[in-house]
Design a protein around this motif. Structure first.
Motif, PDB file in Angstrom:
ATOM      1  N   ARG A 180      96.676  84.836  85.815  1.00  0.00           N
ATOM      2  CA  ARG A 180      98.124  84.788  85.623  1.00  0.00           C
ATOM      3  C   ARG A 180      98.776  86.161  85.783  1.00  0.00           C
ATOM      4  N   ILE A 181     100.066  86.130  86.048  1.00  0.00           N
ATOM      5  CA  ILE A 181     100.890  87.342  86.099  1.00  0.00           C
ATOM      6  C   ILE A 181     101.923  87.217  84.979  1.00  0.00           C
ATOM      7  N   PRO A 182     101.523  87.508  83.735  1.00  0.00           N
ATOM      8  CA  PRO A 182     102.461  87.342  82.624  1.00  0.00           C
ATOM      9  C   PRO A 182     103.388  88.536  82.432  1.00  0.00           C
ATOM     10  N   TRP A 222     114.497  86.034  81.578  1.00  0.00           N
ATOM     11  CA  TRP A 222     113.104  85.895  81.973  1.00  0.00           C
ATOM     12  C   TRP A 222     112.364  85.085  80.927  1.00  0.00           C
ATOM     13  N   SER A 223     111.213  84.609  81.308  1.00  0.00           N
ATOM     14  CA  SER A 223     110.336  83.910  80.387  1.00  0.00           C
ATOM     15  C   SER A 223     108.932  83.947  80.951  1.00  0.00           C
ATOM     16  N   ARG A 224     107.968  83.713  80.112  1.00  0.00           N
ATOM     17  CA  ARG A 224     106.608  83.533  80.595  1.00  0.00           C
ATOM     18  C   ARG A 224     105.949  82.337  79.922  1.00  0.00           C
ATOM     19  N   ASP A 225     106.761  81.374  79.550  1.00  0.00           N
ATOM     20  CA  ASP A 225     106.248  80.186  78.881  1.00  0.00           C
ATOM     21  C   ASP A 225     106.790  78.906  79.519  1.00  0.00           C
ATOM     22  N   LEU A 226     107.143  78.954  80.808  1.00  0.00           N
ATOM     23  CA  LEU A 226     107.819  77.822  81.419  1.00  0.00           C
ATOM     24  C   LEU A 226     106.986  77.095  82.458  1.00  0.00           C
ATOM     25  N   ASN A 228     102.419  82.524  83.361  1.00  0.00           N
ATOM     26  CA  ASN A 228     103.000  83.265  84.475  1.00  0.00           C
ATOM     27  C   ASN A 228     104.490  83.485  84.239  1.00  0.00           C
ATOM     28  N   MET A 229     105.016  84.547  84.830  1.00  0.00           N
ATOM     29  CA  MET A 229     106.383  84.939  84.570  1.00  0.00           C
ATOM     30  C   MET A 229     107.388  84.179  85.417  1.00  0.00           C
ATOM     31  N   ILE A 287     104.781  93.726  92.860  1.00  0.00           N
ATOM     32  CA  ILE A 287     103.805  93.099  91.981  1.00  0.00           C
ATOM     33  C   ILE A 287     102.801  94.167  91.572  1.00  0.00           C
ATOM     34  N   ILE A 288     102.603  94.336  90.284  1.00  0.00           N
ATOM     35  CA  ILE A 288     101.629  95.303  89.793  1.00  0.00           C
ATOM     36  C   ILE A 288     100.240  94.697  89.933  1.00  0.00           C
ATOM     37  N   VAL A 289      99.400  95.340  90.698  1.00  0.00           N
ATOM     38  CA  VAL A 289      98.079  94.784  90.997  1.00  0.00           C
ATOM     39  C   VAL A 289      97.103  95.210  89.910  1.00  0.00           C
ATOM     40  N   GLN A 290      96.850  94.318  88.972  1.00  0.00           N
ATOM     41  CA  GLN A 290      95.869  94.588  87.930  1.00  0.00           C
ATOM     42  C   GLN A 290      94.501  94.021  88.325  1.00  0.00           C
ATOM     43  N   THR A 291      94.512  92.791  88.843  1.00  0.00           N
ATOM     44  CA  THR A 291      93.302  92.169  89.387  1.00  0.00           C
ATOM     45  C   THR A 291      93.630  91.700  90.794  1.00  0.00           C
TER      46      THR A 291
END
Length: 759
Positions: free
Chosen positions: A148-150, A176-180, A189-190, A206-210
């Motif tokens: 996910r991209i939270p 914004w939300s990340r619970d929809l 996801n955001m 997009i911040i690439v974490q993984t």
């Protein structure tokens, strides 16, 4: 279209981020699993938050839109179009649908090729770009993406540099939300909402974490609000007109409508009801609109005391840095407003007579000369060397003489700047193991790092968001090393902190643990750092609410915390493991909504009981944290001063915290020992002549009408210039030079008559 959150763009983390729905209740949404199409006329529903007793509270009402779903609607997938820099992303056109029937484009992308560090340097970024052909209400979500991209940026970029290395203006999301996303547990996801987005091209990082594949869904429908194209302004829904000057626009809507184009919500918030205060007295306030830069919001705050004893507040604004004379705390005077690049994030620090300001848009670390501030002159002299353009924060260690901007465009960590020449900071090293949002640098005479036992050292306590709190040995700027890392079970975004007065404990906050529901009340964390190589979470304190906490500072046995919608909260830290709230001043009395509004920064470094608090919408608050006490304050005409020359002292800046009380007497000690007060003079103003040179501590003691006494001090340097020779002395000097030329040595006795000559 999923439900719309009432949250505005975060004033906190630079790389941030989503917030959950502010209300305490829950809402079930019919959202298509594949997120491929949303059609139909929205059904308007009301979402309420519950108060502590479980009753529905209209004060927390949020309006959300829920769209019915046509699961058989055609897919509109676009192949990977992203780019490593913003100028390499392929622009995807998105045609706006009719109001209530958005058109949707689904982008299947992959961040695996990402390598570039650009814009905020928050990590490796991967860019998407899209265009809208008319004023559009746009929704962006990542539902269906695994992992996910939270958490990500909550803004769009409206321009991109030709080389892609830096980016232009940002446009904050309206919600914004990340619970929809259906089937996802929090944090999911955001989802981002942008109201009345003008026609044009927009870039999203997009911040690439993984590294890996993602799904980015963009929906657009024609603007449907009463006002269109009010981006960054205020919409008067009764007239349908956008207003540039919010202070001139009547408010006809609810005072808790937090979207950017709400009906003059900012104007409503600048005319608050009576502030909720316990144990704190309001001395004065300076509104954001009072500053000449035209700024619409404030951010952080700091302070400065000049050598003459005059006191100043330094407040960050969206378009400048304000300097306010608060020597007389009940009658503040704006001295200067130094222009800066437009940014909702800026931060400032002070070393000697210079202020350093950073922001997250452009312009580097500004160097601001305050040597003439007592004469009403503040000068921007330039920017620090090294080419750094943006930073989220800056901290100055006055003991070591180093400045530490962090979260910069050059390194996501921090850069060490030498302030050996305060007018020209020079970068001498950096640490970049992770992004840093905030930090505190501390000098030790006896280093707690065993590798430097018995030696002086400098340690930096850094707060990294998702990577926790880290302790860095920054003694050797060319080889700074990480000593330890602390994480904790409820960690969402480890934000900022401050050492206890004895340096045994570290108090810190998490900016998103409330929104992500990892905690159910606002939480202050206490770390035991006695073992600097193995810090532990020793205690937590639960506040009586679930608002969002922000910056904190420790003074003595008190913790002062700026808590967004809950304003100033003061904790008794006499027992660091058993904190308790003892006072508060709510700058946002409308509600304690869980949102990024209200109190931002705190400063307690004045030598009196004055506390400075910055509020996003309402500007600068000058407070006294103990109403039963007085505020002694004085200025002098010169520092350094000349001996054998009268020095004039003025205590007219003194006041009582409680306006009902009065000051009855003023007493002066011109060589205060720190323990015994010797009365050398009395009166509101006085003069004194120092016969000898040296450094003196001048003390003022005030007594109020209830016989309560308070004392403040100021350091004074006295210089005795070389005496000017008299006529007879000139003659003696001439004869001495002649004798020296002839090979004699002149020996001076205590009296001229005893001068003798020796061959």
């Amino acid at each position: 279209m999923p439900a719309r959150s009432t949250h505005r763009a975060s004033r906190g983390p630079a790389i941030l981020f989503m917030a959950a729905i502010a209300a305490g209740g829950s809402l079930a949404l019919a959202v298509p699993p594949d997120r491929s199409r949303r059609t139909g006329t929205p059904q308007i529903v009301d979402l309420y938050g519950d108060d502590a007793a479980g009753a529905t509270s209209s004060a927390n009402r949020s309006r959300v839109s829920v769209y019915t779903v046509d699961s058989d609607a055609p897919q509109a997938f676009v192949a990977a179009a992203g780019g490593d820099n913003c100028n390499t992303a392929v622009v995807v056109p998105v045609t706006a649908g009719a109001p209530g029937s958005p058109n949707i484009v689904n982008i299947n992308g992959d961040t695996t090729p990402a390598t570039a560090l650009d814009c905020f340097a928050a990590g490796v970024l991967w860019w998407e770009a899209f265009s809208v052909d008319r004023c559009s209400d746009v929704v962006i979500d990542f539902c269906g993406t695994t992992p996910r991209i939270p958490s990500n940026f909550i803004a769009l970029w409206s321009s991109c540099a030709p080389d892609g290395s830096t980016c232009g203006d940002t446009l904050s999301a309206d919600g914004w939300s990340r619970d929809l996303c259906a089937g996802e547990t929090s944090p999911g996801n955001m989802t981002l909402f942008f109201d009345s987005l003008p026609a044009g091209t927009y870039y999203y990082p997009i911040i690439v974490q993984t590294p890996g594949p993602y799904v980015m869904n963009i929906s657009a429908e024609e603007c449907s609000g009463a006002c269109t194209g009010c981006l960054g302004g205020c919409c008067n829904s009764s007239t349908g007109v956008c207003a540039d000057d919010i202070s001139q626009t009547a408010c006809t809507g609810p005072s808790e409508s937090w979207s950017r184009n709400a009906c003059c919500a900012t104007e409503c918030r600048t005319s608050p009801p009576e502030y909720d205060a316990v144990g704190v007295e309001l001395l004065s306030r300076v509104a954001v609109q009072d500053f000449p830069s035209g700024s619409v919001e404030a951010n952080d705050v700091w302070g400065y005391t000049s050598p003459r004893g005059r006191k100043y507040a330094i407040i960050g604004l969206t378009d400048g840095t304000g300097f306010v004379d608060i020597t007389h705390p009940r009658t503040p005077i704006i001295i200067a407003d130094i222009p800066d690049a437009h940014s909702i994030w800026s931060d400032m620090a002070v070393y000697r007579d210079y202020a350093y300001n950073v922001n997250e848009n452009f312009g580097g670390m500004q160097v601001i000369d305050m040597t003439q501030i007592d004469d009403g002159i503040v000068t921007l002299t330039g920017v620090a060397a090294g080419g750094m353009q943006t930073a989220h924060n800056v901290y100055v260690n006055p003991e070591s003489g180093f400045a530490y901007p962090c979260g910069t465009d050059q390194v996501g960590g921090f850069i060490a700047y030498s302030l050996a020449n305060p007018a020209h900071p020079i970068p001498v090293g950096s640490w970049n193991e992770s992004y840093i949002h905030d930090l505190q640098a501390v000098s030790y005479d006896q280093c707690p790092n065993p590798a430097r036992a018995g030696q002086p050292c400098e340690l930096v306590f850094v707060f990294t968001g998702g990577a926790g709190m880290k302790i860095v040995d920054a003694t050797d700027k060319a080889n700074m090393t990480t000593l330890a890392t602390l994480t904790y079970p409820t960690m969402d975004y480890c934000h900022q902190g401050w050492l206890s007065s004895d340096r045994r404990y570290l108090f810190f906050n998490d900016e998103l643990d409330e929104n992500s529901a990892t905690v159910f009340s606002t939480t202050t964390y206490v770390a035991d750092i006695q073992d600097i190589l193995a810090p532990t979470l020793a205690a937590t304190f639960d506040h009586p609410g679930c608002w969002i906490d922000h910056n904190l500072i420790v003074r003595g046995d008190r913790i002062y915390q700026a808590h967004y919608a809950a304003g100033l909260r003061i904790l008794d830290a006499t027992d660091p493991l058993g904190l308790s709230e003892i006072a508060h001043f709510d700058t946002h009395p409308e509600s304690n909504v869980q949102d990024f509004v209200g109190g931002w920064g705190i400063y307690t470094g004045m030598p009196t009981r004055v506390v400075l608090l910055s509020d996003i919408e309402r500007g600068l608050f000058v407070l006294c944290d103990e109403p039963e006490r007085s505020i002694p304050s004085f200025t002098l005409n010169d520092n350094p001063a000349l001996c054998d020359t009268p020095i004039h002292f003025d205590a007219s800046g003194s006041t009582t915290c409680d306006p009902v009380r009065t000051l009855a007497s003023y007493e002066w000690d011109f060589n205060y020992s720190g323990s015994t007060f010797t009365v050398d003079a009395t009166g509101l103003t006085t003069s004194h002549t120092f016969a000898d040179d040296g450094d003196f501590t001048v003390a003022l003691r005030v007594t109020d009408d209830l016989s309560n006494q308070e004392t403040t001090t100021l350091g004074l340097s006295v210089v005795c210039p070389p005496p000017i020779p008299t006529v007879s002395q000139w003659g003696l000097l001439a004869m001495s030079f002649a004798l020296l030329a002839a090979g004699y040595v002149v020996v001076a006795r205590s009296r001229p008559s005893e001068d003798v000559l020796r061959a």
